[in-house]
Scaffold this motif. Sequence first.
Motif, PDB file in Angstrom:
ATOM      1  N   THR A  17       0.808  -1.223   0.000  1.00  0.00           N
ATOM      2  CA  THR A  17       0.000   0.000   0.000  1.00  0.00           C
ATOM      3  C   THR A  17       0.841   1.272   0.000  1.00  0.00           C
ATOM      4  OG1 THR A  17      -0.140  -0.064   2.421  1.00  0.00           O
ATOM      5  CG2 THR A  17      -1.916  -1.134   1.170  1.00  0.00           C
ATOM      6  N   GLU A  18       2.158   1.133  -0.069  1.00  0.00           N
ATOM      7  CA  GLU A  18       3.038   2.298  -0.042  1.00  0.00           C
ATOM      8  C   GLU A  18       3.572   2.621  -1.441  1.00  0.00           C
ATOM      9  OE1 GLU A  18       4.825   5.449   1.963  1.00  0.00           O
ATOM     10  OE2 GLU A  18       3.508   3.926   2.818  1.00  0.00           O
ATOM     11  N   GLU A  19       4.126   1.624  -2.122  1.00  0.00           N
ATOM     12  CA  GLU A  19       4.702   1.794  -3.458  1.00  0.00           C
ATOM     13  C   GLU A  19       3.681   1.342  -4.488  1.00  0.00           C
ATOM     14  OE1 GLU A  19       6.716   3.192  -6.108  1.00  0.00           O
ATOM     15  OE2 GLU A  19       8.044   3.003  -4.367  1.00  0.00           O
ATOM     16  N   VAL A  20       3.045   2.292  -5.185  1.00  0.00           N
ATOM     17  CA  VAL A  20       2.009   1.961  -6.156  1.00  0.00           C
ATOM     18  C   VAL A  20       2.210   2.800  -7.414  1.00  0.00           C
ATOM     19  CG1 VAL A  20       0.344   1.327  -4.370  1.00  0.00           C
ATOM     20  CG2 VAL A  20       0.360   3.661  -5.284  1.00  0.00           C
ATOM     21  N   PHE A  21       1.716   2.282  -8.529  1.00  0.00           N
ATOM     22  CA  PHE A  21       1.704   3.081  -9.751  1.00  0.00           C
ATOM     23  C   PHE A  21       0.459   3.956  -9.804  1.00  0.00           C
ATOM     24  CE2 PHE A  21       0.099   3.628 -14.098  1.00  0.00           C
ATOM     25  CZ  PHE A  21       1.123   4.418 -14.617  1.00  0.00           C
ATOM     26  N   ASP A  22      -0.686   3.362  -9.472  1.00  0.00           N
ATOM     27  CA  ASP A  22      -1.948   4.089  -9.497  1.00  0.00           C
ATOM     28  C   ASP A  22      -2.862   3.474  -8.448  1.00  0.00           C
ATOM     29  OD1 ASP A  22      -3.812   5.961 -10.329  1.00  0.00           O
ATOM     30  OD2 ASP A  22      -4.662   4.642 -11.859  1.00  0.00           O
ATOM     31  N   GLY A  23      -3.706   4.272  -7.861  1.00  0.00           N
ATOM     32  CA  GLY A  23      -4.649   3.756  -6.887  1.00  0.00           C
ATOM     33  C   GLY A  23      -4.035   3.607  -5.513  1.00  0.00           C
ATOM     34  N   GLU A  24      -4.447   2.554  -4.799  1.00  0.00           N
ATOM     35  CA  GLU A  24      -4.103   2.415  -3.394  1.00  0.00           C
ATOM     36  C   GLU A  24      -3.210   1.223  -3.067  1.00  0.00           C
ATOM     37  OE1 GLU A  24      -7.824   2.246  -1.409  1.00  0.00           O
ATOM     38  OE2 GLU A  24      -8.368   4.335  -1.861  1.00  0.00           O
TER      39      GLU A  24
ATOM     40  N   ALA B  82      -3.948  -8.903 -25.214  1.00  0.00           N
ATOM     41  CA  ALA B  82      -2.712  -8.912 -24.434  1.00  0.00           C
ATOM     42  C   ALA B  82      -3.008  -8.856 -22.942  1.00  0.00           C
ATOM     43  CB  ALA B  82      -1.826  -7.735 -24.822  1.00  0.00           C
ATOM     44  N   LEU B  83      -2.082  -9.404 -22.161  1.00  0.00           N
ATOM     45  CA  LEU B  83      -2.010  -9.150 -20.736  1.00  0.00           C
ATOM     46  C   LEU B  83      -1.070  -7.967 -20.544  1.00  0.00           C
ATOM     47  CD1 LEU B  83      -2.384  -9.963 -17.688  1.00  0.00           C
ATOM     48  CD2 LEU B  83      -0.305 -11.344 -17.959  1.00  0.00           C
ATOM     49  N   THR B  84      -1.507  -6.967 -19.779  1.00  0.00           N
ATOM     50  CA  THR B  84      -0.683  -5.777 -19.558  1.00  0.00           C
ATOM     51  C   THR B  84      -0.526  -5.526 -18.060  1.00  0.00           C
ATOM     52  OG1 THR B  84      -2.497  -4.164 -19.548  1.00  0.00           O
ATOM     53  CG2 THR B  84      -1.584  -4.782 -21.695  1.00  0.00           C
ATOM     54  N   PHE B  85       0.550  -4.855 -17.703  1.00  0.00           N
ATOM     55  CA  PHE B  85       0.768  -4.479 -16.310  1.00  0.00           C
ATOM     56  C   PHE B  85       1.872  -3.438 -16.249  1.00  0.00           C
ATOM     57  CE2 PHE B  85       3.170  -8.289 -17.337  1.00  0.00           C
ATOM     58  CZ  PHE B  85       4.473  -7.950 -16.983  1.00  0.00           C
ATOM     59  N   TYR B  86       1.923  -2.728 -15.139  1.00  0.00           N
ATOM     60  CA  TYR B  86       3.030  -1.829 -14.845  1.00  0.00           C
ATOM     61  C   TYR B  86       3.947  -2.527 -13.850  1.00  0.00           C
ATOM     62  CZ  TYR B  86       0.658   1.961 -17.244  1.00  0.00           C
ATOM     63  OH  TYR B  86       0.060   2.741 -18.198  1.00  0.00           O
ATOM     64  N   ALA B  87       5.243  -2.311 -13.992  1.00  0.00           N
ATOM     65  CA  ALA B  87       6.204  -2.961 -13.116  1.00  0.00           C
ATOM     66  C   ALA B  87       7.385  -2.044 -12.839  1.00  0.00           C
ATOM     67  CB  ALA B  87       6.705  -4.266 -13.735  1.00  0.00           C
ATOM     68  N   LYS B  88       7.977  -2.232 -11.667  1.00  0.00           N
ATOM     69  CA  LYS B  88       9.250  -1.593 -11.323  1.00  0.00           C
ATOM     70  C   LYS B  88       9.935  -2.485 -10.305  1.00  0.00           C
ATOM     71  CE  LYS B  88       9.833   1.666  -8.373  1.00  0.00           C
ATOM     72  NZ  LYS B  88       9.856   2.950  -7.619  1.00  0.00           N
ATOM     73  N   ALA B  89      11.224  -2.244 -10.057  1.00  0.00           N
ATOM     74  CA  ALA B  89      11.986  -3.037  -9.107  1.00  0.00           C
ATOM     75  C   ALA B  89      12.915  -2.133  -8.316  1.00  0.00           C
ATOM     76  CB  ALA B  89      12.783  -4.118  -9.835  1.00  0.00           C
ATOM     77  N   SER B  90      13.362  -2.611  -7.185  1.00  0.00           N
ATOM     78  CA  SER B  90      14.286  -1.834  -6.359  1.00  0.00           C
ATOM     79  C   SER B  90      15.680  -1.780  -6.971  1.00  0.00           C
ATOM     80  CB  SER B  90      14.349  -2.416  -4.942  1.00  0.00           C
ATOM     81  OG  SER B  90      14.777  -3.774  -4.973  1.00  0.00           O
TER      82      SER B  90
ATOM     83  N   GLY C 203      17.644 -10.742  -3.851  1.00  0.00           N
ATOM     84  CA  GLY C 203      17.606  -9.820  -2.730  1.00  0.00           C
ATOM     85  C   GLY C 203      17.043  -8.465  -3.100  1.00  0.00           C
ATOM     86  N   TYR C 204      16.039  -8.452  -3.970  1.00  0.00           N
ATOM     87  CA  TYR C 204      15.430  -7.179  -4.363  1.00  0.00           C
ATOM     88  C   TYR C 204      13.916  -7.306  -4.330  1.00  0.00           C
ATOM     89  CZ  TYR C 204      14.222  -8.940  -9.048  1.00  0.00           C
ATOM     90  OH  TYR C 204      13.677  -9.645 -10.093  1.00  0.00           O
ATOM     91  N   VAL C 205      13.234  -6.179  -4.527  1.00  0.00           N
ATOM     92  CA  VAL C 205      11.773  -6.139  -4.493  1.00  0.00           C
ATOM     93  C   VAL C 205      11.246  -5.827  -5.883  1.00  0.00           C
ATOM     94  CG1 VAL C 205       9.727  -5.086  -3.449  1.00  0.00           C
ATOM     95  CG2 VAL C 205      11.820  -5.355  -2.099  1.00  0.00           C
ATOM     96  N   LEU C 206      10.223  -6.581  -6.285  1.00  0.00           N
ATOM     97  CA  LEU C 206       9.550  -6.372  -7.571  1.00  0.00           C
ATOM     98  C   LEU C 206       8.098  -6.002  -7.288  1.00  0.00           C
ATOM     99  CD1 LEU C 206       9.294  -6.763 -10.724  1.00  0.00           C
ATOM    100  CD2 LEU C 206       8.693  -9.149 -10.208  1.00  0.00           C
ATOM    101  N   TRP C 207       7.615  -4.953  -7.977  1.00  0.00           N
ATOM    102  CA  TRP C 207       6.220  -4.545  -7.840  1.00  0.00           C
ATOM    103  C   TRP C 207       5.498  -4.642  -9.178  1.00  0.00           C
ATOM    104  CZ3 TRP C 207      10.155  -1.571  -5.626  1.00  0.00           C
ATOM    105  CH2 TRP C 207      10.144  -1.462  -4.225  1.00  0.00           C
ATOM    106  N   LEU C 208       4.248  -5.102  -9.149  1.00  0.00           N
ATOM    107  CA  LEU C 208       3.353  -5.084 -10.313  1.00  0.00           C
ATOM    108  C   LEU C 208       2.092  -4.327  -9.934  1.00  0.00           C
ATOM    109  CD1 LEU C 208       3.449  -8.821 -11.544  1.00  0.00           C
ATOM    110  CD2 LEU C 208       5.012  -6.965 -12.153  1.00  0.00           C
ATOM    111  N   ASP C 209       1.535  -3.610 -10.894  1.00  0.00           N
ATOM    112  CA  ASP C 209       0.303  -2.859 -10.631  1.00  0.00           C
ATOM    113  C   ASP C 209      -0.527  -2.777 -11.908  1.00  0.00           C
ATOM    114  OD1 ASP C 209      -1.587  -1.437  -9.260  1.00  0.00           O
ATOM    115  OD2 ASP C 209      -0.324   0.308  -8.840  1.00  0.00           O
ATOM    116  N   GLU C 210      -1.810  -2.538 -11.733  1.00  0.00           N
ATOM    117  CA  GLU C 210      -2.754  -2.398 -12.862  1.00  0.00           C
ATOM    118  C   GLU C 210      -2.630  -3.586 -13.816  1.00  0.00           C
ATOM    119  OE1 GLU C 210      -5.020   0.436 -13.083  1.00  0.00           O
ATOM    120  OE2 GLU C 210      -4.292   0.314 -11.010  1.00  0.00           O
ATOM    121  N   VAL C 211      -2.731  -4.787 -13.252  1.00  0.00           N
ATOM    122  CA  VAL C 211      -2.589  -6.012 -14.037  1.00  0.00           C
ATOM    123  C   VAL C 211      -3.944  -6.378 -14.633  1.00  0.00           C
ATOM    124  CG1 VAL C 211      -1.813  -8.411 -14.011  1.00  0.00           C
ATOM    125  CG2 VAL C 211      -0.809  -6.754 -12.404  1.00  0.00           C
TER     126      VAL C 211
END
Length: 466
Positions: A70-77, A109-117, A184-192
């Motif tokens: 709930t802290e690192e997000v692309f959009d929403g909550e 297509a399957l779409t999503f936003y992603a980022k990593a530490s 040893g890193y963090v991966l985030w996905l959003d708006e999948v």
Amino acid sequence: MKNTRYINLRLILLLSIGIVTFYSCERDFSDDVEFATFPPNGDVFIDTFSAGLDYFPFGGADPQAFSVETEEVFDGEASMRFDVPAFGNSFVGATFNTTARRDLSSFDALTFYAKASQAADINEIGFGVDGETANKFRVAARNLAVSTRWEKYVIPIPDATRLVSETGLLWLAEGASFEGDEGGYVLWLDEVKFEKLGTVAQPRPAIFGGEELQEQTFIGSTITVTGLTQTFNLGNGVNQTIDVAPSYYSFESSDNGVATVNELGQVNVIGAGTATISAIIAGVRAEGSLEVTSIGDFQAAPTPTRPSENVKSIFSDTYVSETESNFNPGFGGSTTEFSFNTLNNNTILNYSNNNFSGIIFGNTVDASGLTFLHVDVYVDQAGTEFEIQIRDIGANGEINTDVNTGLPIGDDRDRRFTFTGLTAGQWTSFDIPLDGDIASQKNNLGALILVGGPNFILDNIYFYTE
């Protein structure tokens, strides 16, 4: 950081393939019958799981690696968070499946936003992992590069008309495979979600990696179609290649009297002659093909009769293998094409275009009390000759070879033998004495090196004593 763990203990149920028997009355359906359809809902994770969606870690994966962030997000909550462990500490692997089936045929297509530490490559990510259908419509993008900023990613659907009753909406597998590999890193996905982009274009499907292959074989053999991919041009100009399950393809044989091919890409050779295996996805001809030439019935190699207590087997249907082996190590400069072939329930090793290959043992074999290596050899061309090198790799457990002479160096020893006098169209059995340079050093046998040929078939490879 605020995050909420979301763990479901039904880890394996979804990935287990159940066996269900159906009974029906012998009657025809009325023309007025309407078969069930499913909602065209493309949402996977938009701040929370969509209806019916749940999380199922793969066996051996870290079940605590996933959480809702709930802290690192692309959009929403909220976003999906994956804590990728360092090397040696398991991996991230899970499928996200729904109990409410979806009709995804209107999407492309399957779409999503992603980022990593940190900058990283996701080993595999896609959709279509569904235990009930044995992953019939599985799709994967390999080594998908993600950066430290949010970016949108697109995984195309090979043929959306097939996806009318789907449960496997997302899956991924990521981890460090060796010391120094990313971990040893963090991966985030959003708006999948699944979308109809309209910009997924220029499909270029392929089988056998787009190559035009030829293989000589026999009645009763089975060959699996490999190298199944499809490349699309995306709206941003990027060419995205995905691995595609066989069931997306419509396979064809130019002569079903010689070879047939089913929806799983399994080629069954049933007659003598030549047939070409090709494929289509969504009306587009796939690059690559296999020309199968069947020379007719194949006689199996002689069945070994030596007592198992006197044998240490490398490859044979008669004996339990002493060690797992790599039969296609892919040496630098090798032109060898290798396949396992199953003929009348007997598996053989098929080498073609061989110049330099080998069989690498997973664990060394102690043949101190053994006296021979047995090999059965089949060739289809008169005059074929090739060499086998029985290599003891010494106490250091490494293959050490002089790059100029090809001879073993250091604590390695070998015994070399040339297969000659081979009669085309029949098996020849060889019993090679473990003498010469390895007579006094054969407790760390680690490889059989195969030089020349270029075409031959092997069976019943084992060390023994009388």
